[in-house]
Design a protein around this motif. Structure first.
Motif, PDB file in Angstrom:
ATOM      1  N   GLU A 236       0.811  -1.219   0.000  1.00  0.00           N
ATOM      2  CA  GLU A 236       0.000   0.000   0.000  1.00  0.00           C
ATOM      3  C   GLU A 236       0.847   1.273   0.000  1.00  0.00           C
ATOM      4  OE1 GLU A 236      -3.153  -0.462  -0.492  1.00  0.00           O
ATOM      5  OE2 GLU A 236      -2.779  -2.624  -0.328  1.00  0.00           O
ATOM      6  N   GLU A 237       2.117   1.162   0.323  1.00  0.00           N
ATOM      7  CA  GLU A 237       2.988   2.342   0.361  1.00  0.00           C
ATOM      8  C   GLU A 237       3.817   2.450  -0.918  1.00  0.00           C
ATOM      9  OE1 GLU A 237       5.454   2.860   3.747  1.00  0.00           O
ATOM     10  OE2 GLU A 237       3.843   2.480   5.195  1.00  0.00           O
ATOM     11  N   LYS A 238       4.055   3.678  -1.333  1.00  0.00           N
ATOM     12  CA  LYS A 238       4.878   3.915  -2.511  1.00  0.00           C
ATOM     13  C   LYS A 238       6.346   3.852  -2.107  1.00  0.00           C
ATOM     14  CE  LYS A 238       1.500   6.740  -4.979  1.00  0.00           C
ATOM     15  NZ  LYS A 238       1.223   8.052  -5.623  1.00  0.00           N
ATOM     16  N   LYS A 239       7.068   2.928  -2.728  1.00  0.00           N
ATOM     17  CA  LYS A 239       8.488   2.751  -2.420  1.00  0.00           C
ATOM     18  C   LYS A 239       9.303   2.761  -3.711  1.00  0.00           C
ATOM     19  CE  LYS A 239       8.097   2.487   1.998  1.00  0.00           C
ATOM     20  NZ  LYS A 239       8.741   3.490   2.888  1.00  0.00           N
ATOM     21  N   ARG A 240      10.606   2.954  -3.533  1.00  0.00           N
ATOM     22  CA  ARG A 240      11.487   3.060  -4.678  1.00  0.00           C
ATOM     23  C   ARG A 240      12.728   2.185  -4.513  1.00  0.00           C
ATOM     24  NH1 ARG A 240      10.376   7.408  -8.000  1.00  0.00           N
ATOM     25  NH2 ARG A 240       8.653   8.733  -7.289  1.00  0.00           N
ATOM     26  N   ILE A 241      13.438   2.017  -5.609  1.00  0.00           N
ATOM     27  CA  ILE A 241      14.742   1.363  -5.613  1.00  0.00           C
ATOM     28  C   ILE A 241      15.781   2.471  -5.587  1.00  0.00           C
ATOM     29  CG2 ILE A 241      16.288  -0.154  -6.914  1.00  0.00           C
ATOM     30  CD1 ILE A 241      13.662  -1.122  -8.382  1.00  0.00           C
TER      31      ILE A 241
ATOM     32  N   LYS B  15      24.842   9.792 -11.381  1.00  0.00           N
ATOM     33  CA  LYS B  15      23.899  10.470 -10.497  1.00  0.00           C
ATOM     34  C   LYS B  15      23.024   9.437  -9.806  1.00  0.00           C
ATOM     35  CE  LYS B  15      23.522  14.678 -13.311  1.00  0.00           C
ATOM     36  NZ  LYS B  15      22.572  15.543 -14.079  1.00  0.00           N
ATOM     37  N   GLU B  16      22.678   9.700  -8.555  1.00  0.00           N
ATOM     38  CA  GLU B  16      21.758   8.799  -7.868  1.00  0.00           C
ATOM     39  C   GLU B  16      20.385   8.877  -8.524  1.00  0.00           C
ATOM     40  OE1 GLU B  16      19.483   9.063  -3.756  1.00  0.00           O
ATOM     41  OE2 GLU B  16      21.584   8.455  -3.411  1.00  0.00           O
ATOM     42  N   PHE B  17      19.736   7.726  -8.613  1.00  0.00           N
ATOM     43  CA  PHE B  17      18.407   7.672  -9.220  1.00  0.00           C
ATOM     44  C   PHE B  17      17.551   6.691  -8.439  1.00  0.00           C
ATOM     45  CE2 PHE B  17      15.552   5.871 -12.613  1.00  0.00           C
ATOM     46  CZ  PHE B  17      14.719   6.983 -12.664  1.00  0.00           C
ATOM     47  N   ARG B  18      16.267   7.019  -8.302  1.00  0.00           N
ATOM     48  CA  ARG B  18      15.358   6.172  -7.535  1.00  0.00           C
ATOM     49  C   ARG B  18      14.140   5.785  -8.377  1.00  0.00           C
ATOM     50  NH1 ARG B  18      15.810   7.010  -1.328  1.00  0.00           N
ATOM     51  NH2 ARG B  18      17.881   7.905  -1.141  1.00  0.00           N
ATOM     52  N   PRO B  19      14.263   4.714  -9.160  1.00  0.00           N
ATOM     53  CA  PRO B  19      13.109   4.270  -9.950  1.00  0.00           C
ATOM     54  C   PRO B  19      11.981   3.757  -9.061  1.00  0.00           C
ATOM     55  CG  PRO B  19      14.928   2.719 -10.148  1.00  0.00           C
ATOM     56  CD  PRO B  19      15.451   3.890  -9.406  1.00  0.00           C
ATOM     57  N   PHE B  20      10.768   3.985  -9.506  1.00  0.00           N
ATOM     58  CA  PHE B  20       9.580   3.614  -8.734  1.00  0.00           C
ATOM     59  C   PHE B  20       9.402   2.102  -8.730  1.00  0.00           C
ATOM     60  CE2 PHE B  20       4.804   3.187  -8.622  1.00  0.00           C
ATOM     61  CZ  PHE B  20       4.682   3.496  -7.277  1.00  0.00           C
ATOM     62  N   LEU B  21       9.076   1.574  -7.555  1.00  0.00           N
ATOM     63  CA  LEU B  21       8.863   0.136  -7.389  1.00  0.00           C
ATOM     64  C   LEU B  21       7.369  -0.149  -7.517  1.00  0.00           C
ATOM     65  CD1 LEU B  21      10.312  -2.516  -6.810  1.00  0.00           C
ATOM     66  CD2 LEU B  21      10.093  -2.061  -4.379  1.00  0.00           C
ATOM     67  N   ARG B  22       6.970  -0.604  -8.693  1.00  0.00           N
ATOM     68  CA  ARG B  22       5.551  -0.836  -8.956  1.00  0.00           C
ATOM     69  C   ARG B  22       5.044  -2.101  -8.265  1.00  0.00           C
ATOM     70  NH1 ARG B  22       8.137   1.659 -12.766  1.00  0.00           N
ATOM     71  NH2 ARG B  22       7.222   3.633 -13.471  1.00  0.00           N
ATOM     72  N   LYS B  23       3.744  -2.136  -8.051  1.00  0.00           N
ATOM     73  CA  LYS B  23       3.134  -3.211  -7.265  1.00  0.00           C
ATOM     74  C   LYS B  23       3.457  -4.608  -7.792  1.00  0.00           C
ATOM     75  CE  LYS B  23      -1.230  -4.551  -5.102  1.00  0.00           C
ATOM     76  NZ  LYS B  23      -2.670  -4.230  -4.939  1.00  0.00           N
ATOM     77  N   PRO B  24       3.389  -4.868  -9.122  1.00  0.00           N
ATOM     78  CA  PRO B  24       3.743  -6.215  -9.593  1.00  0.00           C
ATOM     79  C   PRO B  24       5.166  -6.628  -9.235  1.00  0.00           C
ATOM     80  CG  PRO B  24       2.607  -4.981 -11.309  1.00  0.00           C
ATOM     81  CD  PRO B  24       2.899  -4.010 -10.218  1.00  0.00           C
TER      82      PRO B  24
END
Length: 277
Positions: A110-115, A124-133
Motif C-alpha cells: 500500500e505504500e509507494k516505495k522506490r529502488i 547520479k543517484e536515481f530512484r526508480p519507482f517500485l511498482r506493485k507487480p
C-alpha cells in the motif's frame, strides 16, 4: 569514438601547456556513425513474457524471471539490477560492491516505495519507482528462499540476485551478465525470439531490449517526458533518438472541424440593418 575523444583531449591538453606544438591529428580522423537501435517487443510478446515470469515458471527459475520482469516493469539496466541488495549497506566498502538497494518497507503493497541506485551510468543517484507487480515478485522470491531448500543458500547473501555459475553457488557475490547467458537463450527459444544474423542465431530479447520496451510503453501511456524521467535520461533528446516513442506521429494531426455560426450572425446583422432603414 570514445578512444578518439580521449586521445583528442590528450593532444588538446598538451597544446595548451606547450608540450606539443603540432596539430591535433584526431581532427583528421572520421568518426564512426552512431547507430541508434530503436526497437522494442510487441505488446503481445511483452505480455506473454510477463505472464510467464509471474506464473508457475517462477517457482523453477525465480531469480532469472524476477530479473526479466524487473527490466520490463522498471526499465533498469542489467548492471543496475545485478548488484541490488535487499537492504541498504552499512559500510562504504559494502556500498562500493553493490549497485543499489530497496527502500525500507518495500514489501508494503500500500505504500509507494522506490529502488535506490546510488551510482548510475550518468554518475547520479536515481530512484526508480517500485511498482506493485514488482513488489509482489520480490515478496514471492523472498518466500521462496525460506520455503525451498534448493534456494535456501541464498539467505546467506545480501544480494537479491546472488551469483551462480555452472551449478556452483557464490552467496557472497552478485550475479553478472555471463550468468544470464543460458537462461536468456532458453527464454528467446521459448517465445520464438531467435533471429538469424550472418548464419548465426541471435537473441532478440536481452536486458537492454527490456529497458527499451519499458520506455516505449511508458511513452505511449504517459508521454515522452515522463518516460524519459522514468529511466533517468538527461533529456528527452536521448529518449527520442534511441527509443521507439510515439513522437513524430503525434505531430501529424489535423484540427477538428468545428464550424461556427459567424456566417449566420453576419447575415442576421445585415437583415436587421435593412429593417431599421
Amino acid at each position: 569514438n570514445n578512444v578518439l575523444a580521449l586521445l583528442s583531449v590528450v593532444y588538446t591538453w598538451s597544446e595548451m601547456h606547450n608540450f606539443y606544438m603540432g596539430n591535433n591529428p584526431c581532427k583528421q580522423v572520421m568518426k564512426y556513425p552512431k547507430n541508434a537501435h530503436r526497437i522494442k517487443l510487441s505488446d503481445d510478446k511483452r505480455q506473454q513474457i510477463l505472464d510467464y515470469c509471474e506464473g508457475k515458471a517462477h517457482d523453477y527459475t525465480p531469480h532469472f524471471l524476477t530479473l526479466v520482469a524487473m527490466g520490463l516493469y522498471t526499465g533498469c539496466r542489467g548492471l543496475e539490477m545485478y548488484g541490488l541488495r535487499w537492504e541498504e549497506p552499512k559500510t562504504e566498502a559494502e556500498k562500493e560492491k553493490c549497485s543499489g538497494w530497496l527502500e525500507p518497507g518495500w514489501d508494503n503493497l500500500e505504500e509507494k516505495k522506490r529502488i535506490v541506485l546510488w551510482d548510475t551510468k550518468n554518475r547520479k543517484e536515481f530512484r526508480p519507482f517500485l511498482r506493485k507487480p514488482m513488489k509482489e515478485l520480490f515478496i514471492r522470491l523472498r518466500k521462496k528462499l525460506y520455503n525451498d531448500k534448493n534456494f535456501s543458500w541464498c539467505l546467506n547473501s545480501v544480494y537479491i540476485f546472488p551469483k551462480t555459475r555452472f551449478k556452483q553457488q557464490f552467496p557472497l557475490e552478485h550475479t553478472d551478465v555471463y550468468a544470464q547467458t543460458y537462461p536468456l537463450h532458453a527464454l528467446n527459444e521459448k517465445f520464438g525470439l531467435k533471429v538469424e544474423i550472418n548464419g548465426k542465431l541471435k537473441n532478440t530479447y536481452t536486458m537492454k531490449i527490456g529497458r527499451k520496451t519499458f520506455v516505449s510503453k511508458a511513452a505511449e501511456e504517459q508521454g515522452v517526458e515522463i518516460a524519459s524521467r522514468s529511466v533517468n535520461h538527461s533529456d528527452t533528446k536521448v529518449t527520442r533518438e534511441h527509443y521507439l516513442v510515439p513522437d513524430k506521429e503525434d505531430l501529424e494531426f489535423e484540427f477538428k472541424d468545428k464550424k461556427t455560426n459567424v456566417e449566420n450572425i453576419d447575415k442576421h446583422r445585415i437583415e436587421k440593418s435593412k429593417k431599421v432603414k
